[in-house]
Scaffold this motif. Structure first.
Motif, mmCIF file in Angstrom:
data_model
loop_
_atom_site.group_PDB
_atom_site.id
_atom_site.type_symbol
_atom_site.label_atom_id
_atom_site.label_comp_id
_atom_site.label_asym_id
_atom_site.label_seq_id
_atom_site.Cartn_x
_atom_site.Cartn_y
_atom_site.Cartn_z
ATOM 1 N N ARG A 1 -7.431 20.571 -6.743
ATOM 2 C CA ARG A 1 -6.877 20.204 -5.428
ATOM 3 C C ARG A 1 -7.927 20.164 -4.322
ATOM 4 O O ARG A 1 -7.627 19.741 -3.209
ATOM 5 N N THR B 1 -4.220 14.354 -5.931
ATOM 6 C CA THR B 1 -3.633 14.823 -7.182
ATOM 7 C C THR B 1 -2.233 15.387 -6.974
ATOM 8 O O THR B 1 -1.741 15.497 -5.849
ATOM 9 N N SER B 2 -1.629 15.792 -8.089
ATOM 10 C CA SER B 2 -0.311 16.413 -8.055
ATOM 11 C C SER B 2 -0.443 17.916 -7.858
ATOM 12 O O SER B 2 -1.499 18.497 -8.110
ATOM 13 N N CYS C 1 -0.482 20.248 -13.769
ATOM 14 C CA CYS C 1 0.341 19.940 -12.603
ATOM 15 C C CYS C 1 1.796 19.886 -13.041
ATOM 16 O O CYS C 1 2.110 19.879 -14.229
ATOM 17 N N LYS D 1 6.765 16.528 -12.666
ATOM 18 C CA LYS D 1 7.833 16.151 -11.735
ATOM 19 C C LYS D 1 8.304 14.734 -12.008
ATOM 20 O O LYS D 1 7.583 13.921 -12.571
ATOM 21 N N ARG E 1 7.351 9.859 -10.346
ATOM 22 C CA ARG E 1 6.516 8.695 -10.569
ATOM 23 C C ARG E 1 7.159 7.641 -11.455
ATOM 24 O O ARG E 1 6.613 6.588 -11.674
ATOM 25 N N ASP F 1 2.760 16.209 -3.622
ATOM 26 C CA ASP F 1 2.315 15.386 -4.737
ATOM 27 C C ASP F 1 1.746 14.090 -4.172
ATOM 28 O O ASP F 1 2.482 13.211 -3.737
ATOM 29 N N ASN G 1 2.837 10.865 -5.719
ATOM 30 C CA ASN G 1 4.255 10.540 -5.591
ATOM 31 C C ASN G 1 4.432 9.262 -4.787
ATOM 32 O O ASN G 1 4.054 9.195 -3.624
#
Length: 950
Positions: free
Chosen positions: A543, A551-552, A562, A565, A568, A697, A700
């Motif tokens: 990060r 990044t996530s 990560c 989620k 995406r 994110d 995202n």
């Protein structure tokens, strides 16, 4: 030929992104022959040498006035990517071929100009982060021009140019990353962009912007008192094996457009490890001073990194000034708004006047300390010196103010005070965080959450950070068998019957509450080993550094890297639908088996099979029910594109389920989504500070826009926020009964109060309640309207940067407006400089209200009745729309009102017979409210024949 300043603009066709590779010359050409239609124009640059060129264009008069001056627009390629601010000399001529006019070119006309900053002239739509395709402001509110200054010189030029050309009442505003969801940054005037937003089309992140770390003022302008303080702090060489405190501080001076993630990566030893930055830093200045004293190493204090933010919000994509201007916050119990870490600001007022404003203390509770020497500051920011930052454009000395009230007004002002160019940040030693997620119920949580004396409350708020997320839908108590049997038992028919069967018994009251807590740990506790066997601190490579903002978010299990989620793609929904279809298919197959078994029993054992016929009827209902839902869910899955964004699809899916009143499926889908959004409750997340605090994110692209959110603020020691959570839950249930669904969250965070006058954090224990939803779900608009309206009825404070439709009376009832308006008066000439006044600030009352009168006098106060006297008045420094009158009352009781057109001037008045009293009155109307200045008065006396002159 009259030419305006050439502007550096975006390419009209973005063949290479939006490189600012053109200069546009605009102006008019008055043809000697009277007709400027299609007149050929030549423009040649004569200086600087690198720019010498000749280009041509065509004059186009505005139709139908073909005899009027022709409009000219000529573009050239820039000769240097750093040409902004360069002085240009150029010449223009026109060619004519008209009857009675000799053919040929007109004489060359010479011009001088300075290349203006990068801009686009209304060619790009201004979009906020969550606008998507639903909330983009209309054309009438789009900026007329967007400027992208990359230096202090360019920023001052932008502000002064608007003031010089358009006057003090022209609309403008500063903007950072466009993360605010409210109308706070909206203007139909000129927009001064301190950063280049990443979510807009054609966003080039490699061109210059205001995101630099500065070293001219810190350490160069520190007072001896401040330097001694930093020389005396106990700051040993950083040891990741020690638990760091927040007492030892270090300063960074950063430009306004620096994003949070850029700053935390820089101060985490990433930036000042670079040789040029290192040798100019405060850390090196302290090292040099210690070496001059022959202090043996290791030195204490030792200020080389890593350093960190004390607190952050949940994301790092906002600019540091954007965060400060709306009092954005985190959930650190002992901290308040992120902007409270700002010790000084460099403000550019609406006319270009600069102010350096600083706090009187390094941090609350410490002894007063002057940070910057005003004389040294003026030496850095010199007037008329191109070698000084801003010097080529600066018209007057920067004004130094060490004033907590002024600082607390300017810092949170929604951009009304002007443009903050840079800030000085207080930072702390880098640290690790241990985040634990626990699942509980809202019913249990609300028993103690608003009771400071409750032991659970006391224990919970001993954590550094506390956040409680409450599910908007109850935990699903759903079983397809129960629903199918209920349908069969009720023997309902048709599609409505099938849907009702899925609803039966699904509405429970078990709302989950997710408890997220963080405690500070040693950075060494975050240590991991990478694939090459090298140790590192978890979160730093993922990060920080060059990965910051790209990044996530982190996962508790570092092997995963990560969160998995769903934002995406639509794979999450596809899998959910597949699982539901599989369950229904199993139930259908089992029902078929039971139907066959019942039929066999009736054939083989008729006397003992009285149960079989009713069972067969039930199973027929179950089979019909399951087949219906298999068909519905398969149809939804079939319509799901392989690359669909989760946000768009989840809205469509929930709307479809809402239309079917299939609330159970909504609950189930929501429950799975909430579980995916929260860490594994069996594993804590232990990582470097920003790796935990920045949860955004950055990959995202599907779960955010279009969206809407609103945030409320409460006294955390009262049950008001608990009651409001229950109200919100009731509204979600009511909307579900109407088939209107939501896709969002409710999050509670705890923090301390803020001294900023417009900060929402008003109580020592403040609780914020953020509620967000994707906008395309059917219930979103109605839901947001209901809860915002109810919050007004309850007198709840709203976040400035999120949904906020409060008006002046609401704002004045909650905030300390008197001192804030005094500060606005100081930097805007009591509101006369209204360039940064917008519809948002006017509706909210973030304006000067009561006008002021500065002078009222007469050249003579006594004279002959018919003689004239000159009456002078001054109310010049007042907001636009301020009106003046002179009210005159005579000794005989009669009176007259004299209208005054200007706010400063003089008029001739006859003395008249006897005494008369004149009152100068000023009136300002804002949002229907009338404000009058305390009047100024004077007495005149006129003498007629026979009067006694005394």
């Amino acid at each position: 030929m009259t030419n305006y300043t050439p502007q550096q603009v975006y390419e009209r066709v973005p063949l290479r992104g939006t490189k600012p590779d053109q200069l546009i010359f605009t102006g008019t050409f008055a043809a000697p022959g009277g007709n400027a239609a299609d007149v050929a124009i030549e423009l040649r640059i004569t200086s600087p040498a690198a720019a010498i060129t000749t280009v041509s264009g065509i004059a186009t008069p505005p139709f139908p006035d073909t005899d009027g001056p022709g409009n000219v627009e000529i573009s050239i390629q820039i000769w240097d990517s750093e040409c902004c601010g360069a002085d240009l000399e150029y010449e223009v001529r026109g060619f004519q071929d008209l009857p009675l006019v000799p053919d040929g070119y007109t004489p060359w006309e010479s011009f001088k100009a300075k290349v203006a900053p990068r801009s686009d002239n209304g060619r790009r739509t201004w979009v906020r982060k969550v606008d998507g395709d639903m909330h983009v402001v209309p054309d009438s509110h789009q900026p007329s021009r967007r400027w992208y200054p990359a230096t202090l010189d360019e920023l001052i030029w932008c502000v002064q140019n608007q003031y010089d050309v358009d006057g003090p009442n022209a609309s403008s505003h500063a903007c950072g990353s466009h993360w605010a969801m409210s109308q706070a940054a909206v203007t139909p005037g000129q927009m001064f962009e301190t950063a280049t937003s990443v979510h807009e089309a054609w966003s080039d992140q490699f061109v210059g912007r205001l995101n630099n770390v500065l070293y001219d003022v810190v350490p160069g302008c520190l007072t001896p008192e401040a330097f001694r303080f930093f020389m005396g702090q106990n700051v040993p060489v950083y040891d990741p094996n020690l638990l760091q405190n927040d007492v030892a501080n270090y300063l960074f001076h950063v430009e306004a457009g620096a994003r949070i993630h850029e700053i935390y990566a820089y101060i985490d030893d990433f930036g000042e490890t670079q040789p040029e930055a290192r040798k100019r830093s405060l850390a090196q200045a302290i090292e040099d001073a210690l070496n001059a004293q022959n202090t043996p190493p290791p030195h204490n204090p030792f200020y080389f990194g890593p350093w960190a933010f004390e607190t952050l919000g949940g994301a790092g994509g906002q600019t540091i000034v954007g965060v400060a201007s709306t009092a954005t916050h985190g959930g650190d119990v002992q901290s308040s708004a992120v902007g409270e870490m700002i010790l000084a600001v460099h403000l550019i007022a609406p006319d270009g006047q600069e102010y350096w404003i600083e706090r009187t203390r390094l941090r609350p509770g410490t002894i007063p300390m002057q940070l910057v020497d005003p004389d040294k500051l003026r030496q850095v920011y010199r007037v008329g010196d191109p070698s000084s930052p801003g010097g080529a454009q600066r018209r007057g000395d920067i004004i130094y103010r060490r004033d907590d009230d002024l600082m607390n007004a300017v810092l949170v002002s929604c951009g009304r005070m002007g443009i903050i160019y840079s800030v000085v940040l207080r930072t702390v030693r880098q640290y690790g965080l241990n985040q634990v997620t626990k699942e509980d119920s809202w019913a249990e949580t609300k028993k103690w959450i608003a009771k400071p004396l409750h032991p659970v409350n006391g224990q919970m708020l001993l954590n550094r950070f506390v956040r409680i997320d409450v599910d908007l839908y109850p935990q699903p108590d759903f079983d397809w068998w129960d629903a199918a049997l209920a349908f069969a038992a009720l023997a309902l028919a048709g599609p409505v019957g099938f849907a009702v069967g899925a609803i039966i018994g699904l509405k429970g009251n078990d709302y989950r509450a997710w408890h997220l807590t963080r405690t500070k740990v040693k950075l060494a506790d975050t240590s991991r080993v990478d694939g090459a066997g090298q140790p590192y601190f978890y979160g730093r490579p993922e990060r920080g550094g060059t990965n910051a903002g790209l990044t996530s978010p982190l996962e508790a299990d570092p092997d995963k890297g990560c969160f998995t989620k769903p934002c995406r793609s639509a794979n999450f929904v596809r899998q959910f639908l597949t699982d539901m279809i599989g369950q229904l298919s199993d139930i259908r197959d089992e029902a078929i088996e039971k139907w066959i078994e019942a039929g066999a029993a009736m054939l083989l054992f008729p006397p003992n099979a009285s149960w079989a016929l009713p069972l067969q009827a039930m199973m027929i209902g179950v089979i019909a029910f399951t087949e219906y839902w298999i068909l519905v869910l398969s149809g939804i899955r079939h319509l799901l594109p392989n690359e669909a964004k989760f946000g768009d699809f989840i809205c469509a899916a929930m709307n479809t389920l809402g239309d079917l009143r299939a609330c159970s499926l909504v609950q189930l889908l929501y429950s799975i989504g909430q579980e995916s959004e929260h860490l594994d409750t069996s594993k804590p997340l232990v990582a470097i500070s920003y790796g935990v605090m920045d949860e955004h994110d950055y990959l995202n692209r599907g779960c955010v826009a279009p969206g809407d959110s609103i945030e409320f603020f409460f006294d955390g020691t009262t049950p008001d926020f608990v009651d409001f959570v229950d109200y919100v839950i009731d509204q979600v249930r009511d909307l579900a009964d109407e088939g209107k669904m939501l896709a969002g969250y409710l999050s509670l965070r705890f923090m301390s109060d803020s001294p900023s006058f417009l900060a929402m954090q008003r109580w020592p224990r403040t609780v914020s309640m953020e509620i967000a939803s994707l906008s395309k779900v059917s219930g979103a608009d109605e839901f947001m309207y209901r809860i915002e309206a109810e919050s007004l009825n309850r007198g709840i404070i709203l976040h400035w940067g999120q949904r906020n439709n409060r008006v002046q009376a609401d704002v004045e009832s909650k905030f300390y407006m008197g001192t804030w308006r005094d500060a606005l008066s100081e930097v805007s000439e009591h509101g006369r400089l209204a360039n940064f006044s917008t519809e948002f600030t006017r509706v909210k009352g973030l304006e000067i209200t009561v006008p002021r009168l500065y002078g009222f006098s007469a050249g003579m106060t006594e004279g002959c009745a018919r003689e004239l006297t000159t009456v002078r008045y001054d109310a010049f420094n007042n907001p636009p729309g301020t009106s003046l009158i002179i009210f005159r009352k005579f000794a005989n009781g009669s009176s007259e009102v004299i209208d005054v057109a200007d706010l400063r001037g003089e008029i001739e008045l006859p003395f008249g017979n006897g005494k008369s009293t004149l009152e100068l009155r000023a009136l300002r109307v804002l949002n229907g409210n009338k404000y009058q200045a305390p009047p100024l008065s004077l007495t005149l006396r006129g003498f007629a024949t026979g009067d006694i002159w005394e």
